[in-house]
Scaffold this motif. Sequence first.
Motif, PDB file in Angstrom:
ATOM      1  N   ILE A 140       0.971  -1.158   0.078  1.00 18.87           N
ATOM      2  CA  ILE A 140       0.175   0.068  -0.094  1.00 18.87           C
ATOM      3  C   ILE A 140       0.716   1.281   0.008  1.00 18.87           C
ATOM      4  CG2 ILE A 140      -1.748   1.195   1.304  1.00 18.87           C
ATOM      5  CD1 ILE A 140      -2.715  -1.451   2.378  1.00 18.87           C
ATOM      6  N   THR A 190      -6.226   3.998   6.577  1.00 21.08           N
ATOM      7  CA  THR A 190      -5.490   2.762   5.981  1.00 21.08           C
ATOM      8  C   THR A 190      -5.308   1.700   7.230  1.00 21.08           C
ATOM      9  OG1 THR A 190      -4.404   4.097   4.276  1.00 21.08           O
ATOM     10  CG2 THR A 190      -3.508   1.854   4.858  1.00 21.08           C
ATOM     11  N   VAL A 226       3.221  -0.861   4.241  1.00 26.68           N
ATOM     12  CA  VAL A 226       2.703   0.164   3.841  1.00 26.68           C
ATOM     13  C   VAL A 226       3.892   1.267   3.705  1.00 26.68           C
ATOM     14  CG1 VAL A 226       1.439   2.257   4.823  1.00 26.68           C
ATOM     15  CG2 VAL A 226       0.781  -0.187   5.242  1.00 26.68           C
TER      16      VAL A 226
END
Length: 142
Positions: free
Chosen positions: A6, A25, A42
């Motif tokens: 991500i 998120t 991430v």
Amino acid sequence: MKETRIVIDARKLKIYTAEVSLLRTLRSLKHRLAAGSRLPNVTILLPTEKKQVDIDEKEKTLKLAGRIGQAVGSLLRRLGISYQGDESHGRMRINGLTLRRWFNPKLNNKSSAAAADLLPLPSRLAKGIAGQQRDIRNLSLE
């Protein structure tokens, strides 16, 4: 199996928008973990500022962290999430395994103080007030 990741591009976002997007998120990753899937890495892209500084008659260019990078780094430190990278490099990476450990902390049964910290705030306040009332009653009876 290809690892997904991500990427949060916070270079053109405002400070509060970047913080909220990171928190949302994390919330979606919590739901993914509850569903039983693996958590991806991430990556957070942050704006940097270049500044030229004269050191010993030489000009050097320094990369400085912007306010957004400082705010996001501060948020992650307050949450207790470890990350790789630095705000001044413009890129921060949170490992999926780190997030899984953060979402599922190991509880220490030996410490009653740690168990009290897991109670919601109103319950902790109610226990504290009840303890104070009990102490006052015990003092007045003696």
